[in-house]
Scaffold this motif. Structure first.
Motif, mmCIF file in Angstrom:
data_model
loop_
_atom_site.group_PDB
_atom_site.id
_atom_site.type_symbol
_atom_site.label_atom_id
_atom_site.label_comp_id
_atom_site.label_asym_id
_atom_site.label_seq_id
_atom_site.Cartn_x
_atom_site.Cartn_y
_atom_site.Cartn_z
ATOM 1 N N ASP A 96 6.375 53.421 78.750
ATOM 2 C CA ASP A 96 6.149 52.320 77.813
ATOM 3 C C ASP A 96 6.900 52.563 76.520
ATOM 4 O OD1 ASP A 96 4.462 50.235 78.973
ATOM 5 O OD2 ASP A 96 2.986 51.831 79.253
ATOM 6 N N ARG A 97 7.050 51.513 75.749
ATOM 7 C CA ARG A 97 7.944 51.589 74.599
ATOM 8 C C ARG A 97 7.607 50.558 73.539
ATOM 9 N NH1 ARG A 97 12.837 51.067 78.351
ATOM 10 N NH2 ARG A 97 11.481 52.577 79.372
ATOM 11 N N ALA A 98 8.237 50.708 72.384
ATOM 12 C CA ALA A 98 8.130 49.739 71.290
ATOM 13 C C ALA A 98 9.525 49.330 70.855
ATOM 14 C CB ALA A 98 7.372 50.342 70.111
ATOM 15 N N TYR A 99 9.676 48.060 70.454
ATOM 16 C CA TYR A 99 10.926 47.543 69.902
ATOM 17 C C TYR A 99 10.630 46.964 68.531
ATOM 18 C CZ TYR A 99 11.687 47.088 75.006
ATOM 19 O OH TYR A 99 11.746 47.295 76.367
ATOM 20 N N THR A 100 11.266 47.471 67.491
ATOM 21 C CA THR A 100 11.059 46.880 66.169
ATOM 22 C C THR A 100 11.913 45.625 66.019
ATOM 23 O OG1 THR A 100 12.868 47.998 64.988
ATOM 24 C CG2 THR A 100 10.764 49.196 65.217
ATOM 25 N N SER A 101 11.541 44.794 65.065
ATOM 26 C CA SER A 101 12.457 43.741 64.644
ATOM 27 C C SER A 101 13.671 44.387 63.990
ATOM 28 C CB SER A 101 11.757 42.794 63.665
ATOM 29 O OG SER A 101 10.762 42.042 64.327
ATOM 30 N N PRO A 102 14.831 43.735 64.048
ATOM 31 C CA PRO A 102 16.052 44.350 63.510
ATOM 32 C C PRO A 102 16.117 44.319 61.984
ATOM 33 C CG PRO A 102 16.538 42.718 65.237
ATOM 34 C CD PRO A 102 15.116 42.520 64.813
ATOM 35 N N ILE A 103 17.066 45.068 61.471
ATOM 36 C CA ILE A 103 17.572 44.960 60.105
ATOM 37 C C ILE A 103 19.042 44.575 60.227
ATOM 38 C CG2 ILE A 103 18.165 46.250 58.016
ATOM 39 C CD1 ILE A 103 15.657 47.949 58.502
ATOM 40 N N TRP A 104 19.495 43.588 59.431
ATOM 41 C CA TRP A 104 20.860 43.067 59.561
ATOM 42 C C TRP A 104 21.731 43.501 58.385
ATOM 43 C CZ3 TRP A 104 16.573 40.449 61.162
ATOM 44 C CH2 TRP A 104 16.586 39.924 62.465
ATOM 45 N N TYR A 105 23.002 43.651 58.673
ATOM 46 C CA TYR A 105 23.999 43.920 57.627
ATOM 47 C C TYR A 105 25.069 42.838 57.686
ATOM 48 C CZ TYR A 105 28.185 45.654 55.374
ATOM 49 O OH TYR A 105 29.309 45.744 54.581
#
Length: 622
Positions: free
Chosen positions: A605-614
């Protein structure tokens, strides 16, 4: 009586010293989100037509809320079930199409029987041995034809009012939050374009409208217009959450609108206004990445559903060219490309997980999984891997019940457990997805972080003060490389962590898209060499495992070694657990279920964060 003259020391102790007028306490003006809340934004009750036909006849929205807040509930299979730890919030998102019709038919409600079509359906259901099958056929035919089988405004409004008022009754600010919502179930040509609609408001506002369904329109743009009208009419707030892009046959993240026209700037603005987040993982498969799109990613082939769309029963199966428009990582990359063309990124979304369970039971843990529908609850031969089991078959396509994923949940960083605060977090994308485990994870990006910061006791405060959290944009470049702080801790009642990865996608100056997965932290003192980590040896033994491997917490400071000032990019964290038993292993141990050799019995199992954009400084488009 002896009077002692005050000394300098006693005067110092008794007299306040005002060196300056500023506050002493460093926390007085802090207002960042400190609390992590867990919930499910996509759960169906007996009010959903398909859930009710598939055996969920006894558990209405009230039962779903009771279960989510930690009460013991009797499932439709007769077993008692309870969460190990209650959820903090829940959205009961019953389908707008035919909402509440089946319960009314079963009880012979007066308003249903007063409608001629309702009377006929009631007789079909009650006076025919195969009434449920016949009724299901009629309802599915009605849905496919985009025509409600019962077009009765009074009935539709009464069901919606009951659903909304039930949510209000269970809303307990600070303890357990209910957000009112429903599912808009568009599927043109059997391609899934479903959205869950979530309101920030109470029933007094939400019941001023009735749900906009796919019978009103199958076009997302029309749904957004409806939400804009709702906000203008009521002063309320709403958003929509796309889900199961993996069965859209390339339509969910296509770069053209519902009329087949290329995106324009207005479309991109509207899409991100109404759809700031997507549901990236759930029971019907994981949508973060696909091995065909990401062949170098060893974790890309996770709970993959890629057999087709809702028309797979008719042989309409998946083709590889569709995949780039179905998986979140690919869509995030396409968003960078669209931003270069339009000046606005239409796929600048955060990521969450939910169950999409139709049992009224928000179960996403492997050891407590009650399935997609009541027909595949424990004890239903759901793990038996042959053609005689419950399955969908189409030519060379065979979908088996054991392919359902025990997934997922939404983690929300917020100030308080209230409708106001949770909805605001969803809008600003300070949220993340897990595939069922309650992994805590923070991600910050900025230009001022250093390796020493990851060990600061106030690293979260420093993350907000000197950078941005998940879901946000890096400020204009002020350094050579952006730095990221990421730290995670295990589910308190679950498995240790294997590793943390940063997933980067970028658009080069030639207009080409790229991606790279970086290992940034690994358990068990494993060294990361040339971005490789030696796999852990699994401890899974039937329905048990050991936390003798992995770590309870992992953290890393990481700078992008491939950063280019002129290239737009996104970054998100993926946290991987050690191997644990997959839910069929528990069926075998507890129920004596027969397990076919093809059934996977381990999962990470795993977690995915929301991104940070550049975005490059020379490109003012954000």
């Amino acid at each position: 009586m002896r009077i002692i003259a005050p000394t300098a020391l006693s005067l110092l102790l008794c007299t306040p010293l005002l060196v300056n007028a500023s506050e002493y306490s460093p926390y007085v003006d802090e207002d960042f989100p400190r609390n992590l809340y867990w919930g499910d934004t996509h759960l169906h009750s007996s009010f959903s037509m398909d859930a009710s036909i598939m055996g969920n006849a006894a558990l209405p929205p009230a039962a779903a809320f009771q279960f989510a807040r930690g009460e013991t509930v009797t499932a439709n299979n007769g077993m008692r079930v309870r969460l190990q730890v209650p959820l903090d919030f829940l959205v009961v998102a019953d389908h707008a199409e035919h909402m509440g019709i089946l319960p009314k038919l079963r009880e012979g409600a007066a308003d249903i029987l007063a409608d001629p079509i309702g009377q006929r359906l009631y007789e079909t259901l009650t006076n025919n041995p195969d009434g449920s099958s016949l009724l299901m056929g009629e309802l599915l035919k009605s849905t496919s034809a985009n025509s409600p089988i019962i077009a009765n405004d009074a009935i539709e409004r009464s069901v919606w009012e009951e659903s909304a008022s039930t949510a209000d009754a269970f809303n307990d600010p600070g303890t357990f939050t209910t957000l009112i919502g429903y599912e808009w179930s568009s599927m043109p040509g059997a391609d899934n374009l479903h959205r869950v609609v979530v309101f920030a408001d109470a029933a007094d506002k939400v019941t001023q409208i009735k749900p906009f369904s796919s019978f009103d329109s199958e076009q997302p743009e029309k749904l957004w217009a409806f939400l804009a009208d709702y906000e203008a009419k009521t002063g309320g707030r709403a958003l929509a959450i796309p889900h199961n892009s993996n069965i859209s046959n390339g339509r969910m993240f296509a770069v053209e609108d519902s009329d087949g026209q290329p995106f324009n700037r207005e479309y991109a603005v509207q899409r991100m206004r109404w759809e700031p987040i997507i549901e990236v993982t759930q029971i019907k498969g994981d949508g973060e990445a696909h091995p065909w799109l990401s062949p170098d990613d060893e974790f890309a082939n996770f709970e993959t559903w890629d057999f087709g769309n809702f028309g797979a029963l008719e042989g309409d199966n998946k083709e590889n060219y569709m995949l780039q428009h179905e998986y979140a990582r690919s869509a995030l990359k396409l968003g960078l490309q669209q931003q270069a063309l339009l000046g606005v990124n239409p796929f600048k979304f955060g990521m969450i997980g939910s169950t999409d369970s139709h049992t009224s039971l928000a179960t996403a843990a492997e050891e407590n999984f009650f399935g997609k529908s009541s027909t595949v609850e424990p004890g239903s031969n759901r793990t038996y891997g042959s053609a005689s089991s419950v399955a969908s078959k189409s030519g060379n396509v065979m979908f088996m019940p054991w392919e359902y994923a025990a997934s997922g949940y939404t983690g929300v960083w917020a100030r308080d457990n209230t409708r106001e605060e949770l909805f605001a977090a969803l809008q600003r994308k300070e949220v993340y997805a897990t595939t069922g485990s309650r992994i805590a994870v923070r991600l910050f990006g900025g230009w001022q972080f250093s390796a020493a910061d990851i060990n600061r006791p106030d690293r979260t405060r420093h993350g907000y003060a000197s950078g941005v959290p998940m879901g946000q944009d890096l400020p204009t470049a002020s350094g050579e490389q952006p730095g990221f702080m990421v730290y995670a801790s295990k589910d308190p009642n679950g498995a240790n962590l294997d590793r943390i990865q940063i997933v980067k996608g970028w658009l080069d100056t030639e207009g080409e898209l790229h991606e790279q997965v970086y290992n940034v932290a690994a358990s068990d003192q494993r060294r990361i060499r040339r971005n490789k980590v030696k796999p852990l040896k699994s401890t899974v033994d039937a329905a048990s495992y050991s936390n003798s491997i992995g770590e309870a917490t992992l953290a890393a400071f990481w700078e992008d070694p491939d950063f280019e000032l002129e290239q737009s990019a996104f970054y998100y964290a993926r946290v991987i657990e050690i191997p644990t038993p997959r839910w069929p292993a528990y069926d075998a141990a507890r129920l004596g279920a027969k397990i076919d050799a093809a059934v996977p019995l381990e999962v990470q199992d795993r977690a995915y964060t929301s991104p940070i954009w550049y975005t490059p400084a020379t490109d003012t488009r954000r």
